[in-house]
Scaffold this motif. Structure first.
Motif, PDB file in Angstrom:
ATOM      1  N   THR A 140       0.853  -1.181   0.000  1.00 24.12           N
ATOM      2  CA  THR A 140       0.000   0.000   0.000  1.00 24.12           C
ATOM      3  C   THR A 140       0.887   1.229   0.000  1.00 24.12           C
ATOM      4  O   THR A 140       1.841   1.317   0.788  1.00 24.12           O
ATOM      5  CB  THR A 140      -0.921  -0.006   1.235  1.00 24.12           C
ATOM      6  N   ASP A 141       0.590   2.180  -0.889  1.00 30.24           N
ATOM      7  CA  ASP A 141       1.401   3.403  -0.951  1.00 30.24           C
ATOM      8  C   ASP A 141       0.874   4.444   0.044  1.00 30.24           C
ATOM      9  O   ASP A 141      -0.069   4.189   0.796  1.00 30.24           O
ATOM     10  CB  ASP A 141       1.491   3.945  -2.384  1.00 30.24           C
ATOM     11  N   GLU A 142       1.509   5.620   0.034  1.00 34.71           N
ATOM     12  CA  GLU A 142       1.150   6.672   1.001  1.00 34.71           C
ATOM     13  C   GLU A 142      -0.263   7.222   0.804  1.00 34.71           C
ATOM     14  O   GLU A 142      -0.829   7.827   1.717  1.00 34.71           O
ATOM     15  CB  GLU A 142       2.165   7.821   0.952  1.00 34.71           C
ATOM     16  N   ASP A 143      -0.858   7.003  -0.377  1.00 36.59           N
ATOM     17  CA  ASP A 143      -2.239   7.447  -0.628  1.00 36.59           C
ATOM     18  C   ASP A 143      -3.263   6.341  -0.370  1.00 36.59           C
ATOM     19  O   ASP A 143      -4.426   6.478  -0.737  1.00 36.59           O
ATOM     20  CB  ASP A 143      -2.374   7.942  -2.071  1.00 36.59           C
ATOM     21  N   LYS A 144      -2.808   5.219   0.196  1.00 40.81           N
ATOM     22  CA  LYS A 144      -3.639   4.052   0.502  1.00 40.81           C
ATOM     23  C   LYS A 144      -4.083   3.289  -0.748  1.00 40.81           C
ATOM     24  O   LYS A 144      -5.009   2.497  -0.702  1.00 40.81           O
ATOM     25  CB  LYS A 144      -4.831   4.443   1.379  1.00 40.81           C
ATOM     26  N   ASN A 145      -3.411   3.558  -1.871  1.00 40.76           N
ATOM     27  CA  ASN A 145      -3.650   2.762  -3.076  1.00 40.76           C
ATOM     28  C   ASN A 145      -2.934   1.433  -2.917  1.00 40.76           C
ATOM     29  O   ASN A 145      -1.912   1.347  -2.248  1.00 40.76           O
ATOM     30  CB  ASN A 145      -3.107   3.471  -4.321  1.00 40.76           C
ATOM     31  N   GLN A 146      -3.463   0.398  -3.539  1.00 42.51           N
ATOM     32  CA  GLN A 146      -2.817  -0.901  -3.465  1.00 42.51           C
ATOM     33  C   GLN A 146      -2.045  -1.165  -4.760  1.00 42.51           C
ATOM     34  O   GLN A 146      -2.588  -0.982  -5.853  1.00 42.51           O
ATOM     35  CB  GLN A 146      -3.837  -2.009  -3.216  1.00 42.51           C
ATOM     36  N   ILE A 147      -0.786  -1.559  -4.619  1.00 43.18           N
ATOM     37  CA  ILE A 147       0.088  -1.855  -5.749  1.00 43.18           C
ATOM     38  C   ILE A 147       0.344  -3.357  -5.755  1.00 43.18           C
ATOM     39  O   ILE A 147       0.725  -3.927  -4.731  1.00 43.18           O
ATOM     40  CB  ILE A 147       1.447  -1.122  -5.647  1.00 43.18           C
ATOM     41  N   TRP A 148       0.139  -3.968  -6.921  1.00 45.03           N
ATOM     42  CA  TRP A 148       0.435  -5.390  -7.090  1.00 45.03           C
ATOM     43  C   TRP A 148       1.597  -5.520  -8.050  1.00 45.03           C
ATOM     44  O   TRP A 148       1.598  -4.917  -9.131  1.00 45.03           O
ATOM     45  CB  TRP A 148      -0.771  -6.127  -7.664  1.00 45.03           C
ATOM     46  N   LEU A 149       2.575  -6.351  -7.677  1.00 42.00           N
ATOM     47  CA  LEU A 149       3.749  -6.589  -8.511  1.00 42.00           C
ATOM     48  C   LEU A 149       3.737  -8.019  -9.046  1.00 42.00           C
ATOM     49  O   LEU A 149       3.554  -8.969  -8.282  1.00 42.00           O
ATOM     50  CB  LEU A 149       5.029  -6.361  -7.712  1.00 42.00           C
ATOM     51  N   TYR A 150       3.954  -8.139 -10.341  1.00 44.87           N
ATOM     52  CA  TYR A 150       4.066  -9.435 -11.013  1.00 44.87           C
ATOM     53  C   TYR A 150       5.466  -9.509 -11.610  1.00 44.87           C
ATOM     54  O   TYR A 150       5.763  -8.846 -12.608  1.00 44.87           O
ATOM     55  CB  TYR A 150       3.002  -9.564 -12.108  1.00 44.87           C
ATOM     56  N   ASN A 151       6.339 -10.299 -10.976  1.00 43.47           N
ATOM     57  CA  ASN A 151       7.742 -10.352 -11.379  1.00 43.47           C
ATOM     58  C   ASN A 151       7.934 -10.904 -12.787  1.00 43.47           C
ATOM     59  O   ASN A 151       8.669 -10.319 -13.581  1.00 43.47           O
ATOM     60  CB  ASN A 151       8.553 -11.187 -10.386  1.00 43.47           C
ATOM     61  N   ARG A 152       7.320 -12.038 -13.097  1.00 47.74           N
ATOM     62  CA  ARG A 152       7.527 -12.666 -14.398  1.00 47.74           C
ATOM     63  C   ARG A 152       7.100 -11.749 -15.530  1.00 47.74           C
ATOM     64  O   ARG A 152       7.772 -11.630 -16.545  1.00 47.74           O
ATOM     65  CB  ARG A 152       6.780 -14.008 -14.475  1.00 47.74           C
ATOM     66  N   GLN A 153       5.989 -11.052 -15.348  1.00 48.74           N
ATOM     67  CA  GLN A 153       5.478 -10.136 -16.371  1.00 48.74           C
ATOM     68  C   GLN A 153       6.154  -8.770 -16.330  1.00 48.74           C
ATOM     69  O   GLN A 153       5.920  -7.942 -17.206  1.00 48.74           O
ATOM     70  CB  GLN A 153       3.959  -9.952 -16.217  1.00 48.74           C
ATOM     71  N   LYS A 154       6.955  -8.518 -15.274  1.00 51.19           N
ATOM     72  CA  LYS A 154       7.580  -7.207 -15.061  1.00 51.19           C
ATOM     73  C   LYS A 154       6.514  -6.110 -15.120  1.00 51.19           C
ATOM     74  O   LYS A 154       6.602  -5.152 -15.884  1.00 51.19           O
ATOM     75  CB  LYS A 154       8.705  -6.957 -16.051  1.00 51.19           C
ATOM     76  N   LEU A 155       5.517  -6.283 -14.268  1.00 49.25           N
ATOM     77  CA  LEU A 155       4.318  -5.468 -14.301  1.00 49.25           C
ATOM     78  C   LEU A 155       3.960  -5.017 -12.891  1.00 49.25           C
ATOM     79  O   LEU A 155       4.014  -5.801 -11.948  1.00 49.25           O
ATOM     80  CB  LEU A 155       3.188  -6.334 -14.870  1.00 49.25           C
ATOM     81  N   ALA A 156       3.623  -3.730 -12.751  1.00 50.24           N
ATOM     82  CA  ALA A 156       3.101  -3.177 -11.497  1.00 50.24           C
ATOM     83  C   ALA A 156       1.729  -2.586 -11.798  1.00 50.24           C
ATOM     84  O   ALA A 156       1.574  -1.822 -12.755  1.00 50.24           O
ATOM     85  CB  ALA A 156       4.029  -2.108 -10.946  1.00 50.24           C
ATOM     86  N   LEU A 157       0.752  -2.956 -10.996  1.00 46.24           N
ATOM     87  CA  LEU A 157      -0.626  -2.496 -11.191  1.00 46.24           C
ATOM     88  C   LEU A 157      -1.066  -1.710  -9.962  1.00 46.24           C
ATOM     89  O   LEU A 157      -0.871  -2.162  -8.834  1.00 46.24           O
ATOM     90  CB  LEU A 157      -1.566  -3.693 -11.387  1.00 46.24           C
ATOM     91  N   THR A 158      -1.668  -0.552 -10.184  1.00 44.85           N
ATOM     92  CA  THR A 158      -2.153   0.280  -9.084  1.00 44.85           C
ATOM     93  C   THR A 158      -3.672   0.288  -9.070  1.00 44.85           C
ATOM     94  O   THR A 158      -4.314   0.584 -10.088  1.00 44.85           O
ATOM     95  CB  THR A 158      -1.633   1.723  -9.216  1.00 44.85           C
ATOM     96  N   PHE A 159      -4.214  -0.031  -7.907  1.00 46.16           N
ATOM     97  CA  PHE A 159      -5.663   0.009  -7.678  1.00 46.16           C
ATOM     98  C   PHE A 159      -5.917   1.196  -6.752  1.00 46.16           C
ATOM     99  O   PHE A 159      -5.396   1.238  -5.636  1.00 46.16           O
ATOM    100  CB  PHE A 159      -6.136  -1.293  -7.027  1.00 46.16           C
ATOM    101  N   TYR A 160      -6.728   2.141  -7.217  1.00 44.38           N
ATOM    102  CA  TYR A 160      -6.946   3.387  -6.488  1.00 44.38           C
ATOM    103  C   TYR A 160      -7.947   3.220  -5.345  1.00 44.38           C
ATOM    104  O   TYR A 160      -9.103   2.835  -5.570  1.00 44.38           O
ATOM    105  CB  TYR A 160      -7.426   4.481  -7.434  1.00 44.38           C
ATOM    106  N   GLU A 161      -7.505   3.553  -4.145  1.00 43.79           N
ATOM    107  CA  GLU A 161      -8.351   3.442  -2.959  1.00 43.79           C
ATOM    108  C   GLU A 161      -9.593   4.306  -3.071  1.00 43.79           C
ATOM    109  O   GLU A 161     -10.689   3.872  -2.754  1.00 43.79           O
ATOM    110  CB  GLU A 161      -7.519   3.837  -1.718  1.00 43.79           C
ATOM    111  N   ASP A 162      -9.431   5.544  -3.548  1.00 47.12           N
ATOM    112  CA  ASP A 162     -10.585   6.449  -3.614  1.00 47.12           C
ATOM    113  C   ASP A 162     -11.504   6.166  -4.801  1.00 47.12           C
ATOM    114  O   ASP A 162     -12.489   6.877  -5.015  1.00 47.12           O
ATOM    115  CB  ASP A 162     -10.137   7.909  -3.601  1.00 47.12           C
ATOM    116  N   GLU A 163     -11.215   5.115  -5.547  1.00 48.22           N
ATOM    117  CA  GLU A 163     -12.069   4.679  -6.665  1.00 48.22           C
ATOM    118  C   GLU A 163     -12.510   3.229  -6.468  1.00 48.22           C
ATOM    119  O   GLU A 163     -12.636   2.468  -7.429  1.00 48.22           O
ATOM    120  CB  GLU A 163     -11.324   4.827  -8.000  1.00 48.22           C
ATOM    121  N   ALA A 164     -12.711   2.840  -5.210  1.00 49.28           N
ATOM    122  CA  ALA A 164     -13.158   1.490  -4.852  1.00 49.28           C
ATOM    123  C   ALA A 164     -12.163   0.421  -5.313  1.00 49.28           C
ATOM    124  O   ALA A 164     -12.546  -0.682  -5.692  1.00 49.28           O
ATOM    125  CB  ALA A 164     -14.563   1.213  -5.392  1.00 49.28           C
TER     126      ALA A 164
END
Length: 144
Positions: free
Chosen positions: A33-57
């Motif tokens: 979770t970042d400082e804005d309470k967003n959740q970040i998911w990391l996928y190593n094999r895909q070299k991908l970071a996904l951000t899910f916005y807390e204030d957007e459900a």
């Protein structure tokens, strides 16, 4: 994976909820979770970071990719110079670019498509794509 401006990457669409993303990609290698309470998911094999916005459900709103398989408009991105890529992209869709240099990193930003090319040592090392905002609201490609 093809970056689809204003939509997402590969089969992922901006606005998807976490369970839908997990059904497509599986469990992430790491979550935080970042400082804005967003959740970040990391996928190593895909070299991908996904951000899910807390204030957007916790809807998917931002993607970062460092995979050499990343393409934009069918053009490979990683390892190419930003100048070459910008020249190859459809000029009608990718008109205006802003660039800034900071501590060895050159960022090239196309606000119309919320696309950022991150260049280091003369080549793109990662690309970032966000959901676009119109009239102060996110434009979601995936509907709930």
């Amino acid at each position: 994976m093809e970056l689809l401006v204003k939509k997402g990457i590969g089969d992922l669409r901006f606005g998807m909820i976490r369970t839908t993303v997990e059904s497509l990609l599986g469990n992430p290698d790491r979550k935080y979770t970042d400082e804005d309470k967003n959740q970040i998911w990391l996928y190593n094999r895909q070299k991908l970071a996904l951000t899910f916005y807390e204030d957007e459900a916790f809807r998917l709103g931002y993607v970062v990719s460092s995979s050499i398989a990343t393409t934009v408009s069918g053009i490979p991105v990683i390892g190419k110079s930003a100048a070459d890529l910008i020249h190859e992209l459809p000029q009608k869709q990718f008109r205006a670019w802003e660039s800034e240099w900071e501590e060895g990193i050159q960022n090239h930003f196309n606000e119309d498509n919320w696309l950022m090319l991150v260049e280091e040592f003369g080549v793109i090392v990662k690309v970032e794509l966000g959901a676009v905002i119109e009239r102060d609201e996110f434009v979601w490609a995936a509907k709930l």
